[in-house]
Design a protein around this motif. Sequence first.
Motif, mmCIF file in Angstrom:
data_model
loop_
_atom_site.group_PDB
_atom_site.id
_atom_site.type_symbol
_atom_site.label_atom_id
_atom_site.label_comp_id
_atom_site.label_asym_id
_atom_site.label_seq_id
_atom_site.Cartn_x
_atom_site.Cartn_y
_atom_site.Cartn_z
ATOM 1 N N VAL A 167 -29.461 16.361 86.514
ATOM 2 C CA VAL A 167 -29.459 16.088 87.814
ATOM 3 C C VAL A 167 -29.287 14.553 88.241
ATOM 4 N N ASP A 168 -29.544 13.628 87.093
ATOM 5 C CA ASP A 168 -29.427 12.202 87.402
ATOM 6 C C ASP A 168 -28.409 11.831 86.518
ATOM 7 N N VAL A 169 -27.127 11.635 87.073
ATOM 8 C CA VAL A 169 -26.315 11.047 86.124
ATOM 9 C C VAL A 169 -25.385 9.829 86.773
ATOM 10 N N ASN A 170 -25.142 8.758 86.074
ATOM 11 C CA ASN A 170 -24.447 7.679 86.439
ATOM 12 C C ASN A 170 -22.859 7.912 86.438
ATOM 13 N N PRO A 171 -22.313 7.520 87.712
ATOM 14 C CA PRO A 171 -21.051 8.040 88.020
ATOM 15 C C PRO A 171 -20.025 7.503 86.801
ATOM 16 N N TRP A 172 -20.403 6.682 85.955
ATOM 17 C CA TRP A 172 -19.762 6.001 84.890
ATOM 18 C C TRP A 172 -19.520 7.281 83.695
ATOM 19 N N THR A 173 -20.623 8.105 83.604
ATOM 20 C CA THR A 173 -20.802 9.132 82.494
ATOM 21 C C THR A 173 -20.493 10.631 83.089
ATOM 22 N N SER A 174 -20.446 10.614 84.419
ATOM 23 C CA SER A 174 -20.244 11.944 84.900
ATOM 24 C C SER A 174 -19.145 12.624 84.160
ATOM 25 N N VAL A 175 -19.410 13.789 83.678
ATOM 26 C CA VAL A 175 -18.504 14.844 82.910
ATOM 27 C C VAL A 175 -18.193 15.859 83.455
ATOM 28 N N ILE A 176 -16.993 16.410 83.552
ATOM 29 C CA ILE A 176 -16.523 17.833 83.873
ATOM 30 C C ILE A 176 -17.125 18.680 83.109
ATOM 31 N N THR A 177 -18.059 19.632 83.748
ATOM 32 C CA THR A 177 -18.676 20.607 82.709
ATOM 33 C C THR A 177 -18.267 21.915 83.201
ATOM 34 N N GLY A 178 -17.587 22.776 82.487
ATOM 35 C CA GLY A 178 -17.426 24.268 82.796
ATOM 36 C C GLY A 178 -18.444 25.030 82.182
ATOM 37 N N LEU A 179 -18.798 25.954 83.046
ATOM 38 C CA LEU A 179 -19.895 27.046 82.635
ATOM 39 C C LEU A 179 -19.100 28.312 82.493
ATOM 40 N N HIS A 180 -18.552 28.774 81.372
ATOM 41 C CA HIS A 180 -17.973 29.983 81.247
ATOM 42 C C HIS A 180 -18.714 31.287 81.021
ATOM 43 N N PHE A 181 -18.966 32.127 81.975
ATOM 44 C CA PHE A 181 -19.828 32.989 81.870
ATOM 45 C C PHE A 181 -18.887 34.529 81.454
ATOM 46 N N ASN A 182 -19.299 35.253 80.408
ATOM 47 C CA ASN A 182 -19.002 36.246 79.844
ATOM 48 C C ASN A 182 -17.664 36.293 79.354
ATOM 49 N N CYS A 183 -17.161 35.196 78.789
ATOM 50 C CA CYS A 183 -15.789 34.786 78.385
ATOM 51 C C CYS A 183 -15.169 35.638 77.466
ATOM 52 N N ARG A 184 -14.112 36.375 77.780
ATOM 53 C CA ARG A 184 -13.460 37.091 76.915
ATOM 54 C C ARG A 184 -12.532 36.185 75.570
ATOM 55 N N ARG A 185 -12.269 35.165 76.020
ATOM 56 C CA ARG A 185 -11.354 34.384 75.339
ATOM 57 C C ARG A 185 -12.242 33.113 74.588
ATOM 58 N N ARG A 186 -13.528 33.225 74.557
ATOM 59 C CA ARG A 186 -14.460 32.103 74.100
ATOM 60 C C ARG A 186 -13.698 31.766 72.376
ATOM 61 N N PRO A 187 -13.714 30.532 72.034
ATOM 62 C CA PRO A 187 -13.106 30.215 70.971
ATOM 63 C C PRO A 187 -14.279 30.775 69.767
ATOM 64 N N PRO A 188 -13.751 31.155 68.510
ATOM 65 C CA PRO A 188 -14.639 31.785 67.791
ATOM 66 C C PRO A 188 -15.708 30.858 67.123
ATOM 67 N N GLN A 189 -17.033 31.446 67.278
ATOM 68 C CA GLN A 189 -17.987 30.557 66.792
ATOM 69 C C GLN A 189 -18.482 29.608 67.497
ATOM 70 N N THR A 190 -18.061 29.558 68.919
ATOM 71 C CA THR A 190 -18.402 28.372 69.660
ATOM 72 C C THR A 190 -18.872 29.026 71.157
ATOM 73 N N ARG A 191 -20.072 28.052 71.107
ATOM 74 C CA ARG A 191 -20.920 28.327 72.452
ATOM 75 C C ARG A 191 -20.805 26.895 73.250
#
Length: 644
Positions: free
Chosen positions: A86-110
């Motif tokens: 919850v405390d991040v520097n704007p310099w390091t703010s990262v776009i973070t995707g939370l994929h729920f129950n994804c049907r197209r998840r890359p193999p062996q990847t979480r």
Amino acid sequence: MERDSTPRLDRTAFQALQAQWDLISQFDSVFHSILEPDVEFVRDTIDRCLEKIAAFEPNVSIIGQVKAGKSTLLNAMVGKPDFLPVDVNPWTSVITGLHFNCRRRPPQTRALFRFFDQYEWDRLIETGGKLGEMANRAGYAQEAEDVRLQVLEMRAATEARLGGAFQRLLGQSHAFAEFDQDMINRYICYGDPDDLGDGGQDGFYADITKSADLYIEDPNFPTNLCFRDTPGVNDTFMMREQTTLNAIGESRACIVVLSAHQALSTMDMALLRIICAIDAREVVIFVNRMDELADPLAEETKIRASITKTLERFGLGTGIEILFGSGYWAQAARSAQPQNMLPAAQKSLRAWADAAGRSITNEADLRRVAYEASGLHQLLSAVAGRIADGPGARMVEELRAEARNIVSMMETVQTIGAKSGADHDVAAIKQRLDRIRDTALSRHQQNLEQTREDLEARLRRAQEAFVESALSALSSHVAIYGEAETWTHEPMSLRMSMRSAYLSACKSLDRKAQALLVEGAAAVQDILDVDLAVVGVDLPDDQVFFPIIRPPSSLSATLSLDLSQAWWQRFWKFGAAARLRKKYADVILAETDPLIEQVLTQHFDQRAAEVLEVIQDYLNDRARYITAILDQKTPATKQTRDVA
């Protein structure tokens, strides 16, 4: 990452969305079931439908003011207080995707973390990022150099920390079969530089991490739904601004998180710019941190009125829903011990309960009221409703229409194929089909070039009108306040004019494309009626689905007129106004020329390519249909008819 016994969300928020996914899954099963060698002429159509289904993952972008509590809100959804830092520097703010129950998840990847590439880092160091580029355009060479030196210092620290791995990492990605809290913190958390020097790992890769994608299996959520936490347009050097705008452009709903503590008379202009670039029907404003107000329900009315007034002032009020709540209350409701919430937050919650007529006599009541007051259920319901009523309904409509067409084509080929292929000049008919397609595509190209030319002219007129209005406002300002006061001119009117021009051009192109397809379909029907002498058989449904027209997200990009740094204020504080009119005009033109280029190349040209693909698919499907009749192809299945 294993789920624990965290109290569940009220899943009824997603009922309509999950029901749509269940129906989409039925179409998926049916399309797979009829992929047989003897239906080759509809294989491309079926493959296209299956690809649409596989790629359908509605994205929900979350943007917000600094310290508005975006990450706390997302953590409450996941049910883990420390899931995202919850405390991040704007310099390091990262776009973070939370994929729920994804049907197209890359193999062996979480977990998948992508790094900036060499070009992006070189641009940053050479110019100081977008901020440095704007300073250079305005003639602020020293300020631009100061920005560049700050970036250089940060980059040097990053390279020293990563050592020889730095160059190897640029442009690469790291994928993991599982993830945990420590891993997330290494890639998207801003760690203390001193801790990193002592062997600490928090934020180790954060400087170069461009985006993070985390894949979560959670029964609380429907199939294939992604929430994307964005840094917005607040990162210090605008390094991640374009990435943020791209993510917003791909979203099908947007949650704008405001803080209940922010000034009620105005909202961040950066957020207003972003809302300008989104269809209002896709936007939900969530006023967070209501737990920090002494009387939340009483304040809600005042805050709503203030936000509504601000939106209306910029012509953005229609269709935007405003909700209120608290990510902190939601976290408490989903925790094992809700009674451990901070005393002030609990006092505020009891004030809310009294005003709302709710009673709190035990832990179960506390959890129930905290969840209700948090607004999380209403927020998720609003987002799910927008997706279900928008892209979800559109997907079901498209698949149903395609299924009907497939059934119609297969049954027609089965019924009349044997009678229609024997005595016809197959080669001549196929050549005629090619001419119908080529004529339509040639005329579409002409329409496209004219529409693009008209769009560019309209964008230029909007730019010229804005420059003229800005300089007129400048003269008026000097007449009233003299030459020592700082002058500002809000560029929102330019953005709205360009937005309107773009949407109008896209609608015009769609209308022209639709007319071409009607003519093409009539010509193909003529082959059926005249050349093949097939009586009482029409072509499949002529309903055409062009891509949804979305406002261009590039219009949210920061301009120098949007900035509030002291040296930018000095730039607009002039001496002899007449002497500097040309200088200001040149800077405004230099700032807005890239907007026009981006609207044309990144948005209109891309959408034109999608429209062309629709035209080609439509004509090719019907050409294969006629060819199949000639070649005597076979049948539709009962299962396909039932789902259609």
